[in-house]
Enzyme design. Sequence first.
Site, PDB file in Angstrom:
ATOM      1  CE  LYS A  61      -4.043  -1.542   2.662  1.00 40.09           C
ATOM      2  NZ  LYS A  61      -4.794  -1.273   3.929  1.00 40.09           N
ATOM      3  N   GLY A  91      -7.889   3.246  -3.305  1.00 40.45           N
ATOM      4  CA  GLY A  91      -7.395   2.073  -4.020  1.00 40.45           C
ATOM      5  C   GLY A  91      -6.165   2.312  -4.863  1.00 40.45           C
ATOM      6  CG  HIS A 107     -13.918  -1.642   4.387  1.00 40.82           C
ATOM      7  ND1 HIS A 107     -13.271  -1.067   3.316  1.00 40.82           N
ATOM      8  CD2 HIS A 107     -13.765  -0.767   5.405  1.00 40.82           C
ATOM      9  CE1 HIS A 107     -12.762   0.094   3.669  1.00 40.82           C
ATOM     10  NE2 HIS A 107     -13.057   0.299   4.936  1.00 40.82           N
ATOM     11  NE  ARG A 141     -12.417  12.459   3.309  1.00 43.66           N
ATOM     12  CZ  ARG A 141     -13.321  11.623   2.802  1.00 43.66           C
ATOM     13  NH1 ARG A 141     -14.612  11.920   2.931  1.00 43.66           N
ATOM     14  NH2 ARG A 141     -12.968  10.514   2.194  1.00 43.66           N
TER      15      ARG A 141
END
Length: 255
Positions: free
Chosen positions: A108, A115, A158, A242
């Site tokens: 990552k 993504g 998720h 946020r």
Amino acid sequence: LGSSNLTESYLNIDKIINIANMSGSEGAHPGYGFLSENYKFADALDNNGIKFIGPPTSAIKSMGSKSEAKGIMTKANVPVVPGYFGKNQDPEFLMEEAQKIGFPVMIKAVLGGGGKGMKIAMTEGEFFDQLDSAKREAKEGFDDDVVLLEKYITRPRHIEVQIFGDNQGNVVHFFERDCTVQRFHQKVIEEAPSGVSEDLRQQICKSAVEAAKAVGYVGAGTVEFIFDNDTSHHYFMEMNTRLQVEHPISEMITG
């Protein structure tokens, strides 16, 4: 604000501050896009005597780096996916770390999102190709090719938790949302509540509150976890500093 070119309108910090000063605004809320997770924007507002309606810049900055965020969560005893989050980016060294983690591994981009800069190496044989691909994508998308490695969870869910913090150090959660159904790592369906057991729900939401407290969070935010269906363990992924477009779903289930 200006033309359709974002760098000349919604991403132009100086122009937004000029408009705020001209209108006599005392505060600015960044919404859920553009500059909403840009700590430089928050700093610029503060330097001009305008209140940034959101978390402190320290939280935005820390949570903006996946590797730094995981380090903070580890110290706060919030579970994180086993992996390598250090600064050494030598390919051979990263291969050694991947071997320690055990394949398959997720590669990552540290500053990534949506993504981009995210690749899976199922075996040692494809590790270097996937590493090159992730770094190239990260450099193009975020002008930074630093990556981290994580154990790839083969049967995940998720799950994210909506939290709110105040200026007195208090943090509360508004339960969880399941956003497992995705296309190209973009959420398609959000389900709330998630359907996990009450015990697991309490564990996950408790971790979210601890994560927010670890960075002195203020305002609305979302803590994201990956849930391993095989072990029923949850792990911190990242924090969105946020208001999210998914936030109204939490409002619908909490009133």
